[in-house]
Scaffold this active site. Structure first.
Site, mmCIF file in Angstrom:
data_model
loop_
_atom_site.group_PDB
_atom_site.id
_atom_site.type_symbol
_atom_site.label_atom_id
_atom_site.label_comp_id
_atom_site.label_asym_id
_atom_site.label_seq_id
_atom_site.Cartn_x
_atom_site.Cartn_y
_atom_site.Cartn_z
ATOM 1 C CG ASN A 76 14.036 11.021 40.777
ATOM 2 O OD1 ASN A 76 15.259 10.996 40.600
ATOM 3 N ND2 ASN A 76 13.171 10.509 39.901
ATOM 4 C CG HIS A 92 11.503 7.114 37.471
ATOM 5 N ND1 HIS A 92 11.301 7.741 36.262
ATOM 6 C CD2 HIS A 92 11.069 7.973 38.422
ATOM 7 C CE1 HIS A 92 10.796 8.940 36.486
ATOM 8 N NE2 HIS A 92 10.644 9.114 37.780
ATOM 9 N N GLY A 120 6.588 15.593 35.317
ATOM 10 C CA GLY A 120 7.265 16.688 34.624
ATOM 11 C C GLY A 120 6.351 17.504 33.721
ATOM 12 C CE LYS A 132 12.313 12.982 37.416
ATOM 13 N NZ LYS A 132 11.176 13.098 36.510
ATOM 14 C CD GLU A 148 12.089 10.530 34.094
ATOM 15 O OE1 GLU A 148 13.141 10.481 34.766
ATOM 16 O OE2 GLU A 148 11.192 11.381 34.290
HETATM 17 P P1 PGA Z 1 8.128 15.561 38.688
HETATM 18 O O1 PGA Z 1 8.886 14.135 38.674
HETATM 19 O O2 PGA Z 1 7.893 15.901 40.138
HETATM 20 O O3 PGA Z 1 9.093 16.506 38.029
HETATM 21 O O4 PGA Z 1 6.867 15.404 37.939
HETATM 22 C C1 PGA Z 1 8.521 13.118 39.558
HETATM 23 C C2 PGA Z 1 9.312 11.864 39.276
HETATM 24 O O5 PGA Z 1 9.553 11.558 38.101
HETATM 25 O O6 PGA Z 1 9.710 11.145 40.217
#
Ligand code: PGA
Length: 249
Positions: free
Chosen positions: A9, A94, A172, A11, A96
């Site tokens: 992903n 997601h 994250g 983002k 977010e």
């Molecule tokens: P991350 O993100 O691997 O940076 O923790 C995963 C995600 O949000 O899909």
């Protein structure tokens, strides 16, 4: 029995030239890989370039999807538009989207239904916050996200849907769930899916883990009985680390 799926992903990262370069590297890393699926979810703006650069061995997904085919939905992308660009899947719900953009289980349910209606596989993301985990409500929260997010959904086969468990506190943050924590939740998710769909569909459905997956922890996570893949954010933005994750052992 369940074919592993390693998904990156991206983002809101990468301009078109940078996306093209990383997609080409992922395509190379995925070449000759036959026992697992590799997927990239780039920003919408890079989908066409990524399709071209990654080659046919890499699956593509949108990072979100609308439920309508067209109309007055400013800022949204139709399932058919994603399909036109070669997407097989779309990330939906997601954390977010839930936390920063106020998406609710009800809205996410519309997105899941819309994707399915047009033959796009939703990757439904669920996950509890740290506060919810500490309050002991993890399973209640996840059950509601699954039941409300999948309300009214019927499936003919397990490959029409993917679920991604992403604890919000692990996204994250560099704080991965332990393999045991992931397995515990994945087993619960599969059991809940079994109450919504036929048992064999729940048994065959892929449940991904997401949240600070990296080259150092992917092998142990993937060894868990109910962990069928990974949804990778940060570590998917570097060719080397994503390549290592694709080649988990
Ligand atoms: P991350 O993100 O691997 O940076 O923790 C995963 C995600 O949000 O899909």
């Amino acid at each position: 029995m369940r074919r592993p799926l390693i998904a990156g992903n991206w983002k809101m990262h990468l301009t078109i030239p940078a996306a093209r370069a990383l997609a080409a590297a992922v395509g190379k890393a995925a070449a000759g890989v036959t026992d697992r699926d590799v997927l990239i979810a780039p920003p919408f703006t890079a989908l066409a370039a990524v399709r071209e650069a990654a080659g046919s061995g890499v699956l593509l997904a949108g990072q979100n999807v609308c439920w309508e085919e067209q109309g007055a939905f400013t800022g949204e992308i139709a399932p058919t538009m994603l399909k036109e660009l070669g997407c097989a899947m779309a990330i939906v719900g997601h954390s977010e989207r839930r936390q920063l953009f106020g998406e609710t289980n009800g809205l996410i349910n519309q997105r899941v239904a819309g994707a399915l209606k047009f033959g796009l596989i939703p990757i439904l993301c669920i996950g509890e916050t740290l506060r919810e985990r500490e309050a002991g409500t993890t399973f209640t929260v996840l059950e509601a996200q699954l039941k409300e997010g999948l309300a009214g959904v019927t499936l003919a086969s397990a490959d029409q849907l993917v679920v991604a468990y992403e604890p919000v506190w692990a996204i994250g943050t560099g704080k991965t769930a332990t393999a045991a924590q992931a397995q515990e939740v994945h087993a619960f998710v599969r059991q809940t899916l079994g109450s919504l769909f036929e048992k064999n569909i729940a048994g065959q459905m892929r449940i991904l883990y997401g949240g600070s997956v990296n080259p150092a922890n992917v092998d142990e996570l993937m060894r868990q009985a109910d962990v069928d893949g990974a949804l990778v954010g940060g570590a998917a933005l570097k060719a080397e680390s994503f390549e290592r994750i694709i080649h988990f052992q």
